[in-house]
Design a protein around this motif. Structure first.
Motif, PDB file in Angstrom:
ATOM      1  N   GLN A   1      -6.810   3.170  -5.885  1.00  0.00           N
ATOM      2  CA  GLN A   1      -7.475   2.365  -4.859  1.00  0.00           C
ATOM      3  C   GLN A   1      -6.852   2.620  -3.485  1.00  0.00           C
ATOM      4  O   GLN A   1      -7.470   2.338  -2.467  1.00  0.00           O
ATOM      5  N   HIS A   2      -5.623   3.136  -3.488  1.00  0.00           N
ATOM      6  CA  HIS A   2      -5.008   3.633  -2.268  1.00  0.00           C
ATOM      7  C   HIS A   2      -5.121   5.156  -2.318  1.00  0.00           C
ATOM      8  O   HIS A   2      -4.508   5.789  -3.180  1.00  0.00           O
TER       9      HIS A   2
ATOM     10  N   ARG B   1      -5.575  -2.094   5.277  1.00  0.00           N
ATOM     11  CA  ARG B   1      -7.030  -2.290   5.244  1.00  0.00           C
ATOM     12  C   ARG B   1      -7.535  -2.992   6.490  1.00  0.00           C
ATOM     13  O   ARG B   1      -8.737  -2.975   6.767  1.00  0.00           O
TER      14      ARG B   1
ATOM     15  N   VAL C   1     -12.475  -2.211   3.238  1.00  0.00           N
ATOM     16  CA  VAL C   1     -12.594  -2.302   1.782  1.00  0.00           C
ATOM     17  C   VAL C   1     -14.028  -1.958   1.380  1.00  0.00           C
ATOM     18  O   VAL C   1     -14.964  -2.156   2.158  1.00  0.00           O
TER      19      VAL C   1
ATOM     20  N   ASP D   1      -1.635  -6.310   7.161  1.00  0.00           N
ATOM     21  CA  ASP D   1      -1.885  -6.182   5.718  1.00  0.00           C
ATOM     22  C   ASP D   1      -0.574  -6.327   4.957  1.00  0.00           C
ATOM     23  O   ASP D   1       0.003  -5.353   4.464  1.00  0.00           O
TER      24      ASP D   1
ATOM     25  N   SER E   1      -0.318  -5.052   1.094  1.00  0.00           N
ATOM     26  CA  SER E   1      -0.572  -3.653   0.741  1.00  0.00           C
ATOM     27  C   SER E   1       0.334  -3.190  -0.393  1.00  0.00           C
ATOM     28  O   SER E   1       1.514  -3.535  -0.453  1.00  0.00           O
TER      29      SER E   1
ATOM     30  N   CYS F   1       0.762   0.069  -0.824  1.00  0.00           N
ATOM     31  CA  CYS F   1       1.129   1.431  -0.440  1.00  0.00           C
ATOM     32  C   CYS F   1       1.882   1.364   0.884  1.00  0.00           C
ATOM     33  O   CYS F   1       1.316   0.964   1.908  1.00  0.00           O
TER      34      CYS F   1
ATOM     35  N   TYR G   1      -6.618   2.777   6.047  1.00  0.00           N
ATOM     36  CA  TYR G   1      -7.210   3.448   4.887  1.00  0.00           C
ATOM     37  C   TYR G   1      -8.338   2.574   4.346  1.00  0.00           C
ATOM     38  O   TYR G   1      -8.427   1.380   4.663  1.00  0.00           O
TER      39      TYR G   1
ATOM     40  N   PHE H   1      -9.873   0.836   1.146  1.00  0.00           N
ATOM     41  CA  PHE H   1      -9.557   0.391  -0.210  1.00  0.00           C
ATOM     42  C   PHE H   1     -10.837   0.461  -1.042  1.00  0.00           C
ATOM     43  O   PHE H   1     -11.840  -0.191  -0.727  1.00  0.00           O
ATOM     44  N   ARG H   2     -10.783   1.241  -2.108  1.00  0.00           N
ATOM     45  CA  ARG H   2     -11.988   1.475  -2.908  1.00  0.00           C
ATOM     46  C   ARG H   2     -11.856   0.861  -4.300  1.00  0.00           C
ATOM     47  O   ARG H   2     -10.744   0.673  -4.808  1.00  0.00           O
TER      48      ARG H   2
END
Length: 351
Positions: free
Chosen positions: A95-96, A119, A126, A156, A159, A161, A199, A201-202
């Motif tokens: 996800q990162h 994010r 996201v 964030d 996080s 990461c 980034y 986030f998925r």
């Protein structure tokens, strides 16, 4: 000595691990780094797969732990093996995106003590979250800023990461029984410059999310512990203020010194003074800025609305026939939350 040690804690991430490792090596191609995989005896064979990957890449090291001991302690155990001057942490769930690591390392080389994959800065975001999930995430972020003012400049704080220089945590008592290590470092570490790199986030492609009620409860415990239980202390002071307020009110009315509506003014002021003294020397000890008279005036200003609400509710309930002490107690409780927010963010604001 390697420049960067990336720690990847794993539990049942066999479906993601190979792709993650490939992504990390691609992102950091040509850089001096090591990858430390810390596996909690995953029943899906993550540990075995990690060993196979370590045979293919000389700069992969694997730490096997006897069971599911927690994300935070996994990172701490990985740090014990780390040889890099910069420590990195990334979750194994993809996800990162591992591609963000190269830019993060560049920002660390540029002088940042802590670099956070974020994010919530420009360019971040996201994907695939429901409205409820977004609200929960923003609420958790807001709570970290409220309870831990040291984190207020980081957008964030949750996080999974981030990079940090090893010297940031040197000598710090890092307690990672809880799972949000970044918050622990932000509160206890020694640093000057923090940078956030955006980034997206998925959603997970494979594997199962570890987020649940247990993790939420752990997070709340962590906030309370790192805040030195200020809200509980504030509540205890508030309870003592109820006794002071009601005691003065009863004394003035029972002895016929003043009628209830006038006696309420003096009882509220007595509780304000009592609460201020206890909060100043106990709840927010060490957070004082300016002289005590200055803080007392700020406190009076911050609790003014709560005091007015207290008085109005008291007068209203008294007119409806409620007992004088019951009406007063209800008024006090309604103003509590507002008073705490202003005390935390204004009167004893973290400097």
């Amino acid at each position: 000595m390697v420049e960067l040690s990336i720690i990847v804690p794993t539990y049942n991430e066999a479906e993601n691990l190979e792709q993650l490792v490939s992504g990390i090596f691609k992102s950091l191609q040509g850089r001096d780094f090591e990858l430390i995989i810390v596996d909690d005896n995953s029943p899906d064979g993550t540990g075995k797969l990690a060993d196979e990957l370590a045979q293919q890449h000389k700069n992969i090291r694997v730490v096997h732990r006897p069971g599911k001991l927690g994300l935070g302690t996994a990172i701490l155990d990985g740090m014990a093996f780390a040889r890099g001057e910069i420590i990195g942490v990334i979750d194994a769930d993809l996800q990162h995106p591992p591609g963000v690591l190269r830019k993060m390392l560049e920002r660390a080389e540029g002088g940042a003590d802590i670099v956070v994959a974020s994010r919530y800065v420009h360019g971040g975001g996201v994907e695939g979250w429901s409205l409820v999930r977004k609200i929960v995430s923003k609420g958790a972020l807001w709570l970290s800023h409220l309870f831990l003012p040291q984190t207020k400049n980081v957008k964030d704080t949750l996080s999974g990461c981030f990079l940090f220089r090893k010297k940031v945590v040197k000598g710090a008592s890092i307690d990672v029984k809880d799972f949000k290590l970044l918050i622990e470092i932000l509160v206890k570490g020694k640093y000057e410059r923090i940078v956030e790199v955006p980034y997206i986030f998925r959603p997970r492609v494979a594997g199962k999310s570890k987020l649940g009620a247990r993790q939420i409860f752990s997070y709340m415990k962590q906030l309370l512990r790192l805040s030195e239980y200020r809200i509980l202390k504030f509540m205890a002071v508030g309870v003592s203020g109820i006794f002071v307020n009601n005691g003065i009110l009863w004394l003035l009315v029972a002895s016929s010194i003043l009628p209830p509506l006038f006696a309420e003014i003096f009882s509220i002021e007595a509780s304000i003074l009592s609460n201020f003294i206890l909060n100043n020397f106990w709840t927010f000890k060490g957070r004082a800025s300016g002289g005590i008279i200055y803080r007392l005036l700020k406190y009076h200003g911050s609790v003014l609305v709560g005091a007015v609400v207290n008085y109005v509710v008291f007068a209203l309930l008294l007119s409806l026939g409620l007992h004088i002490l019951v009406a007063n107690t209800i008024g006090i409780l309604i103003g509590f939350i507002f008073n705490y927010l202003l005390s935390e963010t204004f009167v004893w604001r973290w400097v």
